[in-house]
Design an enzyme around this catalytic site. Structure first.
Site, short mmCIF file in Angstrom:
data_model
loop_
_atom_site.label_atom_id
_atom_site.label_comp_id
_atom_site.label_asym_id
_atom_site.label_seq_id
_atom_site.Cartn_x
_atom_site.Cartn_y
_atom_site.Cartn_z
N CYS A 134 27.15 20.81 -2.81
CA CYS A 134 26.88 20.43 -4.21
C CYS A 134 25.38 20.40 -4.46
O CYS A 134 24.70 19.43 -4.09
CB CYS A 134 27.51 19.08 -4.51
SG CYS A 134 27.18 18.50 -6.17
N CYS A 137 24.11 17.61 -6.70
CA CYS A 137 24.07 16.29 -6.05
C CYS A 137 22.87 16.18 -5.11
O CYS A 137 22.20 15.16 -5.07
CB CYS A 137 25.32 16.05 -5.21
SG CYS A 137 26.86 16.53 -5.95
N ASP A 138 22.64 17.21 -4.32
CA ASP A 138 21.71 17.07 -3.20
C ASP A 138 20.44 17.92 -3.30
O ASP A 138 19.54 17.79 -2.46
CB ASP A 138 22.44 17.44 -1.89
CG ASP A 138 23.61 16.49 -1.63
OD1 ASP A 138 23.49 15.30 -1.97
OD2 ASP A 138 24.64 16.94 -1.10
#
Ligand code: NDP
Length: 311
Positions: A134, A137-138
């Site tokens: 992701c 997300c990261d």
């Protein structure tokens, strides 16, 4: 047999948000957490894009908070995985853990999706230490670093573009000699000066001591001696597709060719009255915690309307 007014399957943002709304509407919801309590967010580190957390929040904390909020209004939260379903008539019959069967007047499916992985053993070893599925997300952790992303579809292109705004250099590792993504996404990728595309390449392994330091690559030249080499990267992102957790419902619910449950327009209504789908199991495009939470809310509101229409 136990009879449940509103049964919720799944404990990600969609499931818990549905539970918060359903319990506040006195639907006496029962929620089974499923195979991964807390859902996909529990596998990420810091979440900076969920509204209401100005300093970010860990995925585990966010899901704990949602769970407590659902419990505060009386949701009955249970361990257990739905292993079979009979949606041929109401009440719907759901088998839990292959043993217990419960009957539900209304059903909210929020079973999520799982990111596909390459299947190389190193992926699990480096999960949370440089391997991620992701980018939104990261990606933040790779500012001014070098990353690689595997895949050539719309997700890979979108995430490569997102990462190119953070990282110094982004390599797309594509197994064919073309991108599968839509033309507009391809054009956007080609325009980014810091994205390099390695066509005809496969990742065969990952190396690094404390975390990812690079990947082993094979270039498929079509010749007997394939070219093998290492590429130094700080992070490896996977964007090779997702698999919705909808298998047990496929005999009853309309799904697309990948298995995503088809809902009516922007509603959580499925082709069966009383069965609602929320979150990633019905969303091949956005797949965000916030969008999942929103659809969980809609599903609970629709379940309430459905149940009151029966009274
Ligand atoms: P896709 O299935 O479209 O693409 C997956 C990509 O990963 C392909 O390039 C595929 O290669 C590659 N791949 C699959 N398995 C492997 C493997 N084992 N090793 C290496 N590469 C692999 O998935 P997406 O998640 O990109 O998209 C899913 C759907 O969602 C699509 O319909 C897409 O259009 C849509 N979408 C739309 C968006 C938008 O409109 N904004 C944004 C994101 C997704 P190959 O081509 O060789 O099979």
């Amino acid at each position: 047999m136990e009879k449940i007014r509103c049964l919720i399957l799944g404990s990600g943002p969609a499931g818990y948000t549905a539970a918060i709304y359903a319990s506040r509407a006195n639907l006496s919801p029962v929620l089974y957490e499923g195979i991964q309590p807390g859902g996909q967010l529990t596998t990420t580190t810091e979440i900076d894009n969920f509204p209401g957390y100005p300093n970010g929040v860990s995925g585990i904390q966010l899901m704990e908070d949602m769970k407590k909020q659902a419990q505060r209004f009386g949701t009955d939260i249970r361990f257990g995985i739905a292993t079979a379903a009979d949606l041929s008539k109401r009440p719907f019959r759901i088998t839990i853990d292959g043993e217990k069967v419960v009957e539900a007047e209304s059903l909210i499916i929020a079973t999520g999706a799982k990111a596909k992985y390459l299947g190389i053993p190193d992926e699990t070893k480096y999960a949370g230490m440089g391997v991620s599925a992701c980018a939104t997300c990261d990606g933040f952790f790779y500012r001014r670093k070098t990353v690689a992303i595997v895949g050539g579809g719309d997700t890979a292109c979108e995430e490569a573009v997102y990462l190119s705004g953070l990282a110094e250099k982004v390599y797309m590792i594509v197994r064919k000699d073309f991108l599968r993504a839509s033309k507009i996404m391809q054009d956007t990728v080609f325009k980014m000066p810091n994205i390099g595309i390695l066509f005809n390449h496969n990742v065969t392994g990952i190396y690094g001591k404390e975390g990812v330091e690079g990947v082993h690559l094979v270039k498929n030249s079509g010749l007997p001696n394939e070219e093998k080499y290492d590429l130094a990267v700080d992070g490896l992102f996977l964007a090779i597709g997702h698999e919705p957790n909808s298998g047990i419902f496929k005999d009853y619910l309309d799904t697309d060719e990948t298995g995503y449950i088809i809902t009516q327009g922007s509603t959580p209504l499925t082709n069966i009255p009383g069965v609602f789908a929320a979150g990633d199991v019905a969303d091949p495009v956005y797949r965000q915690a916030t969008t999942a939470a929103g659809s969980g809310c809609k599903a609970a509101i629709e379940a309430e309307r459905f149940l009151s229409s029966l009274d």
